[in-house]
Design an enzyme around this catalytic site. Structure first.
Site, mmCIF file in Angstrom:
data_model
loop_
_atom_site.group_PDB
_atom_site.id
_atom_site.type_symbol
_atom_site.label_atom_id
_atom_site.label_comp_id
_atom_site.label_asym_id
_atom_site.label_seq_id
_atom_site.Cartn_x
_atom_site.Cartn_y
_atom_site.Cartn_z
ATOM 1 C CG PHE A 242 72.864 71.640 -26.210
ATOM 2 C CD1 PHE A 242 72.445 72.228 -25.031
ATOM 3 C CD2 PHE A 242 73.089 70.275 -26.225
ATOM 4 C CE1 PHE A 242 72.232 71.463 -23.885
ATOM 5 C CE2 PHE A 242 72.876 69.502 -25.081
ATOM 6 C CZ PHE A 242 72.449 70.101 -23.914
ATOM 7 C CG ASP B 176 78.775 68.208 -30.351
ATOM 8 O OD1 ASP B 176 78.331 67.072 -30.604
ATOM 9 O OD2 ASP B 176 78.520 68.820 -29.285
ATOM 10 C CE LYS C 293 71.418 64.105 -27.572
ATOM 11 N NZ LYS C 293 71.885 65.459 -27.775
#
Ligand SMILES: *Cc1c(COP(=O)(O)O)cnc(C)c1O
Length: 406
Positions: A139, A224, A253
């Site tokens: 993702f 990532d 985030k």
């Protein structure tokens, strides 16, 4: 029973999410409150964006002070806030420089652009031939280029055609990486632990082996860490579990302290130096307000030792969850405060578990239908983790009793 706020949202908001039926109105630390005044423990923390807890007083103070001083000017001008933020991020990660963006997906796109331009200008790949490798189950966000390298049919269906030059390889399989590399391979983009994929932890040595294969083949290793970074897994960056240093790093985030969208791509100079003025940008990326929040978020992480807290409390919580003896559980796995409880899909759904936990005041969200994600703020009190484990145990017992009775 109908909640008018939910009805209104259903009427006016695009139906691209399917939220649990709760309306949140306030948050503080590891707690949130709904519109009925009920208090919940937030074990979801906005997909790890709220690692510092809700409304951390230092972050709120920074936000208010900076908001009254200078917010948005665009990168057409220098500001006094950007450099201190990027310097701290580079020093913590051992990278040479950083390119600030806002959302995770933008930082991933930035990494992909950097990798391609590096392939053409440094590695010597022929024009328009560069390839980026990504892993099955990944993702990396929701833009068209990014879902173009997703293996999740729903993320792609109806959104093609996708840009060429992306190739999928199986995750947790270094031999697959070795076999997929060609002279045109620019980069491997990989999550050290797959978050949305279901808290999938590859075997020890996987990432280290990837780093070695990438180095031998002049391929960039880009991690990532939008979700796994900044202490979530019990190290500042999850790649540190493997003792490696990637060529590029993507953060987001929690970088925004649970307050603003703040992301960045960090890299060695050889990679970042491919960018020239005008190549790439973002109106809001690196704005003084975001940079102030980002810097304060990093400072809090260090000064409150949130990484060690994640490691210690995570280990304790994982051990406690492993003691739960329920036929509904297929597996419990995690690292730091990044834990997945995999439910046996033949016996129950993770959404049903989450719904029942919500009724008991514990908020979580399933990922991939079968996994209950437990990723609370890193500041959460151990007592609350003990309470959470009890709720999970009782909900699973209750569901098993119902299943047996039916
Ligand atoms: C959430 C996430 C992203 C995308 O971040 P957005 O801010 O939602 O665009 C990218 N990569 C990983 C690993 C993520 O978990």
């Amino acid at each position: 029973m109908k909640n008018p706020t939910i009805e209104l949202e259903n009427k006016y908001c695009a139906y691209n999410y399917h939220p649990l039926p709760v309306v949140l109105v306030k948050g503080e630390g590891a707690h949130v409150w709904d519109d009925q005044g009920r208090k919940y423990v937030d074990m979801m923390s906005a997909y790890s964006a709220v690692s510092h807890g809700h409304a951390h007083p230092r972050l709120v103070r920074t936000l208010v002070e900076q908001a009254a001083t200078l917010n948005i000017v665009s990168r057409a001008f220098h500001t006094d806030r950007l450099a201190p933020f990027l310097k701290t991020a580079c020093e913590l990660s051992g990278m040479d420089s950083a390119l600030p963006m806002n959302t995770g997906a933008e930082a991933v796109e930035t990494a992909m652009k950097a990798a391609r331009k590096w392939a053409y200008t440094v590695k010597g790949v022929a024009d328009n031939q560069a390839e980026i490798l990504a892993c099955e189950g990944n993702f990396h966000g929701r833009t068209i280029a990014i879902v173009g390298m997703s293996s999740e049919p729903q993320y792609r269906a109806g959104f093609g055609p996708f840009p060429p030059g992306m190739k999928l390889i199986s995750y947790a399989d270094a031999d697959a990486l070795e076999a997929a590399i060609t002279p045109n391979t620019a980069a491997l983009i990989v999550e050290p632990i797959q978050g949305e994929g279901g808290i999938i932890i590859p075997p020890d040595g996987y990432l280290a082996r990837c780093a070695e294969i990438c180095r031998e083949n002049d391929v960039l290793l880009i991690c990532d860490e939008v979700q796994t970074g900044l202490g979530r897994t019990g190290k500042l960056f999850a790649y540190q579990h493997e003792g490696i240093q990637p060529d590029g790093l993507i953060l987001g985030k929690a970088l925004g302290g649970g307050i603003l969208p703040v992301s960045m791509f960090l890299a060695r100079d050889e990679v970042m130096n491919v960018f020239r003025p005008g190549d790439h940008g973002s109106t809001f990326g690196g704005n003084p307000l975001a940079a102030s929040i980002g810097l304060e978020a990093l400072n809090i992480l260090v000064e409150e030792d949130l990484v060690a807290q994640s490691a210690g409390k995570g280990k304790w919580f994982l051990e406690r969850l492993l003691q739960i003896d329920s036929p509904l559980i297929k597996e419990v796995r995690g690292r730091g405060l990044f834990i997945g409880v995999e439910i046996d899909p033949d016996k129950a759904t993770a959404r049903e578990v989450c719904k029942r936990l919500m009724e008991r005041g514990l908020l979580s969200k399933e990922t991939h239908e079968t996994v209950v994600r437990l990723a609370p703020p890193l500041t959460i009190k151990r007592k609350l983790l003990g309470w959470a484990a009890e709720q999970i145990e009782e909900v699973l017992d209750e569901m098993e009793a119902l299943r047996k009775a039916s």
